[in-house]
Write an enzyme that holds these catalytic residues in place. Structure first.
Site, PDB file in Angstrom:
ATOM      1  N   SER A  32       0.826  -1.220   0.000  1.00 22.63           N
ATOM      2  CA  SER A  32       0.000   0.000   0.000  1.00 22.63           C
ATOM      3  C   SER A  32       0.850   1.256   0.000  1.00 22.63           C
ATOM      4  CB  SER A  32      -0.857   0.053   1.273  1.00 22.63           C
ATOM      5  OG  SER A  32      -1.854  -0.889   1.239  1.00 22.63           O
ATOM      6  N   HIS A  63      -3.320   0.420  -4.671  1.00 19.36           N
ATOM      7  CA  HIS A  63      -2.753  -0.762  -5.337  1.00 19.36           C
ATOM      8  C   HIS A  63      -3.144  -0.721  -6.808  1.00 19.36           C
ATOM      9  CE1 HIS A  63      -1.342  -3.199  -1.898  1.00 19.36           C
ATOM     10  NE2 HIS A  63      -2.183  -2.429  -1.253  1.00 19.36           N
ATOM     11  N   HIS A  85      -5.168  -9.255  -1.726  1.00 20.01           N
ATOM     12  CA  HIS A  85      -5.435  -9.487  -0.299  1.00 20.01           C
ATOM     13  C   HIS A  85      -6.574 -10.487  -0.171  1.00 20.01           C
ATOM     14  CE1 HIS A  85      -3.869  -5.352  -0.685  1.00 20.01           C
ATOM     15  NE2 HIS A  85      -3.226  -5.627   0.429  1.00 20.01           N
ATOM     16  N   TYR A  87      -8.776 -10.397   2.042  1.00 19.51           N
ATOM     17  CA  TYR A  87     -10.020  -9.692   2.409  1.00 19.51           C
ATOM     18  C   TYR A  87     -10.771  -9.157   1.187  1.00 19.51           C
ATOM     19  CZ  TYR A  87      -7.293  -5.348   2.007  1.00 19.51           C
ATOM     20  OH  TYR A  87      -6.502  -4.342   1.548  1.00 19.51           O
ATOM     21  N   GLU A  88     -10.094  -9.113   0.028  1.00 20.45           N
ATOM     22  CA  GLU A  88     -10.788  -8.695  -1.201  1.00 20.45           C
ATOM     23  C   GLU A  88     -11.696  -9.808  -1.717  1.00 20.45           C
ATOM     24  OE1 GLU A  88      -8.193  -6.376  -4.135  1.00 20.45           O
ATOM     25  OE2 GLU A  88      -6.714  -7.272  -2.802  1.00 20.45           O
ATOM     26  N   ALA A 115       2.486  -2.243   4.248  1.00 14.31           N
ATOM     27  CA  ALA A 115       2.223  -1.248   5.289  1.00 14.31           C
ATOM     28  C   ALA A 115       1.739  -2.028   6.498  1.00 14.31           C
ATOM     29  CB  ALA A 115       1.147  -0.281   4.807  1.00 14.31           C
ATOM     30  N   MET A 213      -2.407  -7.047   6.980  1.00 12.64           N
ATOM     31  CA  MET A 213      -3.429  -7.906   6.348  1.00 12.64           C
ATOM     32  C   MET A 213      -2.930  -8.552   5.069  1.00 12.64           C
ATOM     33  SD  MET A 213      -6.578  -5.231   6.712  1.00 12.64           S
ATOM     34  CE  MET A 213      -6.796  -4.232   8.190  1.00 12.64           C
ATOM     35  N   SER A 214      -1.617  -8.698   4.925  1.00  8.08           N
ATOM     36  CA  SER A 214      -1.099  -9.222   3.646  1.00  8.08           C
ATOM     37  C   SER A 214       0.170 -10.028   3.855  1.00  8.08           C
ATOM     38  CB  SER A 214      -0.807  -8.050   2.703  1.00  8.08           C
ATOM     39  OG  SER A 214       0.293  -7.304   3.179  1.00  8.08           O
ATOM     40  N   ASN A 237       1.302   3.236  11.391  1.00 10.23           N
ATOM     41  CA  ASN A 237       0.450   3.657  12.519  1.00 10.23           C
ATOM     42  C   ASN A 237       0.773   2.776  13.719  1.00 10.23           C
ATOM     43  OD1 ASN A 237      -1.049   1.627  10.644  1.00 10.23           O
ATOM     44  ND2 ASN A 237      -1.995   1.332  12.645  1.00 10.23           N
ATOM     45  N   HIS A 249      -7.439   3.831   6.847  1.00  3.56           N
ATOM     46  CA  HIS A 249      -6.720   3.548   5.589  1.00  3.56           C
ATOM     47  C   HIS A 249      -6.023   4.816   5.090  1.00  3.56           C
ATOM     48  CE1 HIS A 249      -5.636   1.468   1.964  1.00  3.56           C
ATOM     49  NE2 HIS A 249      -6.399   2.203   1.189  1.00  3.56           N
TER      50      HIS A 249
HETATM   51  N1  HPA Z   1      -3.627  -3.293  11.269  1.00  2.00           N
HETATM   52  C1  HPA Z   1      -3.732  -4.126  10.215  1.00  2.00           C
HETATM   53  N2  HPA Z   1      -3.214  -3.839   9.026  1.00  2.00           N
HETATM   54  C2  HPA Z   1      -2.561  -2.688   8.886  1.00  2.00           C
HETATM   55  C3  HPA Z   1      -2.408  -1.776   9.938  1.00  2.00           C
HETATM   56  C4  HPA Z   1      -2.978  -2.100  11.203  1.00  2.00           C
HETATM   57  O1  HPA Z   1      -2.885  -1.338  12.186  1.00  2.00           O
HETATM   58  N3  HPA Z   1      -1.703  -0.721   9.456  1.00  2.00           N
HETATM   59  C5  HPA Z   1      -1.430  -0.994   8.154  1.00  2.00           C
HETATM   60  N4  HPA Z   1      -1.944  -2.187   7.796  1.00  2.00           N
END
Ligand code: HPA
Length: 274
Positions: A32, A63, A85, A87-88, A115, A213-214, A237, A249
């Site tokens: 990302s 993406h 991903h 989740y997609e 990320a 998540m990847s 973050n 996001h």
């Molecule tokens: N959690 C899950 N996936 C992420 C995060 C997070 O805090 N930051 C970037 N991708």
């Protein structure tokens, strides 16, 4: 031979017929907001995923969905700008198919970037973290289904999935280039929701340093196929609630953008050493 294996052959064949003059042994998957590395690829040839029959399509903002082939710091590379991903709604086996097609194209080293949320207060957003191991909490696995022994074993080992050689090279290069680089364990959740504060506390107790998540399905598939893997997280973050914060996001894209310059410099310098 399974259908998925057939897909991998067909995808590899379509890409091979389009590749001009280069023979990449290194592939890079851009996470990302980290697509800017693709701009540094010289004499680039771009193949949209949509032009490759059987190739999955990306659906997430940040993406793009292109293969980029060319030279980075003197080395032939194949870059996936845009990843898939779970989740997609992609089946995990789809990711194995993509990685198998890279294997068929002659890729020996896979560099994955992503990320991720920090689980450690000293790893602030804006930093890079080398992934030295992972915890797969996605509940999914790309290797589920019949095994094709031509690619890898039914029960592959994962304890050295992240190449110790490449980790050593990455640290050496980061030192030379003066890029701060943490080291840690990446924990994968399925998503797409960000975590609860209780989940973040649980992941810290489990020994993870970053959450995302990847990446894990790609790494499992690549290690299974015998590729050397290097993983780097852009810390975007703090985990939800760690600083009384609520991740978004937008925040992850904004912070990934801030990590991009160091990520690009690090990856391109590592590539020179491979
Ligand atoms: N959690 C899950 N996936 C992420 C995060 C997070 O805090 N930051 C970037 N991708």
């Amino acid at each position: 031979m399974t259908d998925k294996t057939t897909d991998a052959f067909s995808i590899a064949q379509q890409i091979q017929t389009q590749i001009n003059k280069i023979t990449p042994q290194i592939a890079i998957i851009l996470g990302s907001g980290l697509g800017s590395l693709a701009k540094q690829i010289g004499a680039a040839q771009v193949i949209p995923y949509s032009e490759i029959k059987g190739f999955p399509q990306t659906t997430v903002s940040g993406h793009k969905g292109c293969l980029i082939l060319g030279k980075l710091n003197g080395k032939d590379v194949l870059c996936l700008q845009g990843r898939f991903h779970l989740y997609e709604g992609h089946q995990p086996q789809v990711i194995a198919t993509v990685i198998k097609s890279l294997k068929l194209l002659g890729i020996k080293t896979l560099i994955v970037t992503n990320a991720a949320g920090s689980l450690r207060s000293e790893i602030a957003p804006g930093n890079l973290m080398l992934i030295n191991d992972h915890i797969n909490l996605s509940g999914q696995n790309p290797l589920i289904g019949p095994n094709d022994d031509n690619f890898g074993p039914r029960f592959p080992a994962m304890n050295k999935a992240y190449s110790p050689d490449l980790i050593a090279t990455a640290h050496q290069v980061a030192k030379q280039e003066n890029i701060p680089l943490y080291d840690g364990t990446y924990l994968m959740v399925l998503g797409p929701n960000f975590e609860t504060a209780a989940e973040i506390r649980a992941f810290q107790i489990l020994g993870a340093d970053a959450v995302g998540m990847s990446t894990v399905p790609e790494v499992i598939s690549a290690a299974y196929c015998g590729m050397k893997v290097l993983g780097i997280s852009a810390i975007t973050n703090y985990g939800a609630g760690m600083q009384n914060n609520t991740p978004s996001h937008e925040e992850t894209l904004e912070q990934a953008d801030k990590c991009a310059a160091n990520m690009c410099r690090l990856v391109s310098s590592i590539i020179k050493e491979i």
